[in-house]
Design a protein around this motif. Structure first.
Motif, mmCIF file in Angstrom:
data_model
loop_
_atom_site.group_PDB
_atom_site.id
_atom_site.type_symbol
_atom_site.label_atom_id
_atom_site.label_comp_id
_atom_site.label_asym_id
_atom_site.label_seq_id
_atom_site.Cartn_x
_atom_site.Cartn_y
_atom_site.Cartn_z
ATOM 1 N N LYS A 49 0.839 -1.200 0.000
ATOM 2 C CA LYS A 49 0.000 0.000 0.000
ATOM 3 C C LYS A 49 0.878 1.256 0.000
ATOM 4 O O LYS A 49 0.580 2.226 -0.704
ATOM 5 N N ASN A 50 1.962 1.255 0.772
ATOM 6 C CA ASN A 50 2.903 2.368 0.791
ATOM 7 C C ASN A 50 3.421 2.644 -0.620
ATOM 8 O O ASN A 50 3.415 3.790 -1.082
ATOM 9 N N PHE A 51 3.859 1.603 -1.312
ATOM 10 C CA PHE A 51 4.367 1.783 -2.666
ATOM 11 C C PHE A 51 3.243 2.222 -3.609
ATOM 12 O O PHE A 51 3.472 3.041 -4.506
ATOM 13 N N HIS A 52 2.056 1.726 -3.423
ATOM 14 C CA HIS A 52 0.878 2.153 -4.205
ATOM 15 C C HIS A 52 0.668 3.660 -4.041
ATOM 16 O O HIS A 52 0.429 4.369 -5.013
ATOM 17 N N TRP A 53 0.746 4.145 -2.804
ATOM 18 C CA TRP A 53 0.527 5.565 -2.538
ATOM 19 C C TRP A 53 1.648 6.447 -3.064
ATOM 20 O O TRP A 53 1.428 7.618 -3.384
ATOM 21 N N HIS A 54 2.870 5.915 -3.142
ATOM 22 C CA HIS A 54 4.025 6.747 -3.451
ATOM 23 C C HIS A 54 4.679 6.472 -4.803
ATOM 24 O O HIS A 54 5.729 7.045 -5.102
ATOM 25 N N VAL A 55 4.087 5.616 -5.616
ATOM 26 C CA VAL A 55 4.661 5.360 -6.933
ATOM 27 C C VAL A 55 4.541 6.616 -7.794
ATOM 28 O O VAL A 55 3.592 7.403 -7.636
ATOM 29 N N HIS A 59 4.925 5.183 -15.763
ATOM 30 C CA HIS A 59 4.059 4.005 -15.665
ATOM 31 C C HIS A 59 3.169 4.083 -14.423
ATOM 32 O O HIS A 59 2.677 3.069 -13.931
ATOM 33 N N PHE A 60 2.964 5.315 -13.930
ATOM 34 C CA PHE A 60 2.230 5.532 -12.690
ATOM 35 C C PHE A 60 0.907 4.775 -12.656
ATOM 36 O O PHE A 60 0.642 4.015 -11.725
ATOM 37 N N ARG A 61 0.062 4.980 -13.651
ATOM 38 C CA ARG A 61 -1.274 4.397 -13.609
ATOM 39 C C ARG A 61 -1.227 2.880 -13.523
ATOM 40 O O ARG A 61 -1.901 2.268 -12.699
ATOM 41 N N ASP A 62 -0.421 2.251 -14.365
ATOM 42 C CA ASP A 62 -0.329 0.788 -14.372
ATOM 43 C C ASP A 62 0.173 0.249 -13.029
ATOM 44 O O ASP A 62 -0.388 -0.689 -12.476
ATOM 45 N N TYR A 63 1.247 0.845 -12.525
ATOM 46 C CA TYR A 63 1.811 0.383 -11.259
ATOM 47 C C TYR A 63 0.881 0.678 -10.090
ATOM 48 O O TYR A 63 0.719 -0.140 -9.181
ATOM 49 N N HIS A 64 0.269 1.847 -10.117
ATOM 50 C CA HIS A 64 -0.666 2.246 -9.058
ATOM 51 C C HIS A 64 -1.823 1.245 -8.969
ATOM 52 O O HIS A 64 -2.160 0.772 -7.878
ATOM 53 N N LEU A 65 -2.391 0.899 -10.105
ATOM 54 C CA LEU A 65 -3.509 -0.052 -10.134
ATOM 55 C C LEU A 65 -3.059 -1.463 -9.747
ATOM 56 O O LEU A 65 -3.756 -2.167 -9.010
ATOM 57 N N LEU A 66 -1.902 -1.884 -10.240
ATOM 58 C CA LEU A 66 -1.367 -3.202 -9.914
ATOM 59 C C LEU A 66 -1.164 -3.341 -8.405
ATOM 60 O O LEU A 66 -1.602 -4.321 -7.790
ATOM 61 N N ARG A 162 1.053 -12.975 -7.762
ATOM 62 C CA ARG A 162 1.564 -11.620 -7.522
ATOM 63 C C ARG A 162 3.035 -11.528 -7.919
ATOM 64 O O ARG A 162 3.454 -10.553 -8.553
ATOM 65 N N THR A 163 3.805 -12.549 -7.562
ATOM 66 C CA THR A 163 5.228 -12.577 -7.892
ATOM 67 C C THR A 163 5.411 -12.533 -9.409
ATOM 68 O O THR A 163 6.240 -11.777 -9.928
ATOM 69 N N TRP A 164 4.634 -13.322 -10.110
ATOM 70 C CA TRP A 164 4.701 -13.361 -11.571
ATOM 71 C C TRP A 164 4.392 -11.979 -12.162
ATOM 72 O O TRP A 164 5.127 -11.477 -13.026
ATOM 73 N N PHE A 165 3.324 -11.333 -11.698
ATOM 74 C CA PHE A 165 2.947 -10.024 -12.218
ATOM 75 C C PHE A 165 4.035 -8.989 -11.926
ATOM 76 O O PHE A 165 4.358 -8.155 -12.778
ATOM 77 N N LEU A 166 4.602 -9.030 -10.728
ATOM 78 C CA LEU A 166 5.667 -8.090 -10.380
ATOM 79 C C LEU A 166 6.896 -8.329 -11.247
ATOM 80 O O LEU A 166 7.549 -7.374 -11.701
ATOM 81 N N PHE A 167 7.213 -9.589 -11.500
ATOM 82 C CA PHE A 167 8.336 -9.938 -12.361
ATOM 83 C C PHE A 167 8.113 -9.400 -13.769
ATOM 84 O O PHE A 167 8.980 -8.728 -14.344
ATOM 85 N N GLU A 168 6.957 -9.676 -14.338
ATOM 86 C CA GLU A 168 6.680 -9.247 -15.712
ATOM 87 C C GLU A 168 6.617 -7.726 -15.819
ATOM 88 O O GLU A 168 7.087 -7.156 -16.807
ATOM 89 N N ALA A 169 6.066 -7.064 -14.811
ATOM 90 C CA ALA A 169 5.962 -5.601 -14.847
ATOM 91 C C ALA A 169 7.334 -4.941 -14.749
ATOM 92 O O ALA A 169 7.517 -3.822 -15.236
#
Length: 178
Positions: A49-55, A59-66, A162-169
């Motif tokens: 959540k911290n990273f969501h709030w501070h990204v 690629h803000f929108r994609d990472y924020h939503l992810l 989640r790990t897979w999505f983070l890896f691919e992103a």
């Protein structure tokens, strides 16, 4: 005639004893494993959540939503974990202090973390979380607790996703997050 009456002594709270066919040592071992996982889950939730709030960045929108979706999924695990501890007759976490004493997920209090570093740090945290769940699963197997083992299997699958999505992103992205 006085309307004041004496206070009655408080009765002790009923014991939090839940019937189970698991042996006492099994309840203790499984509860300890789940409570440590629960502390990790809260720590991973807050970090995500911290990273969501501070990204920030292109690629803000994609990472924020992810990260928002991932944090929701992580938080959803907490109630099932705590209730499972109670179902088998254990007690669960009671405070932030207890979480901080048990958690194995490192906090990140940095003022700024580049987006790629956020993703990679969460990727590593989720991989470690999976490994810790596998160890908890073994404890359940050792004590014939198939119900808890089954829940852990679902949580492992979710964490691997989640790990897979983070890896691919985070693939092919340079150090600045572009």
């Amino acid at each position: 005639m006085s309307k004041v009456r004496m206070l009655q002594p408080h009765k002790k709270a009923a014991a939090l004893d839940t019937p189970t066919d698991l042996k006492a040592d099994a309840v203790t071992a499984i509860s300890e494993a789940l409570n440590t996982l629960l502390a990790d889950t809260f720590a991973l939730y807050l970090k995500t959540k911290n990273f969501h709030w501070h990204v920030s960045g292109p690629h803000f929108r994609d990472y924020h939503l992810l990260l928002d979706k991932q944090s929701e999924q992580i938080f959803a695990m907490t109630d099932d974990m705590a209730e499972r501890v109670r179902k088998i007759g254990g007690t669960t976490l009671r405070s932030i202090g207890q979480i901080s004493r048990l958690q194995r997920v490192d906090d990140n209090d940095a003022d700024f973390v580049p987006p790629l570093e956020m993703l990679r740090e969460l990727l590593d945290d989720n991989k470690n979380f999976t490994a810790n769940m596998r160890r908890a699963h073994k404890i359940c197997d050792d004590h014939d607790d198939v119900a808890t083992a089954s829940l852990i299997e679902v949580w492992i699958d979710e964490t691997e996703r989640r790990t897979w999505f983070l890896f691919e992103a985070s693939r092919g992205v340079d150090r600045t997050g572009r």
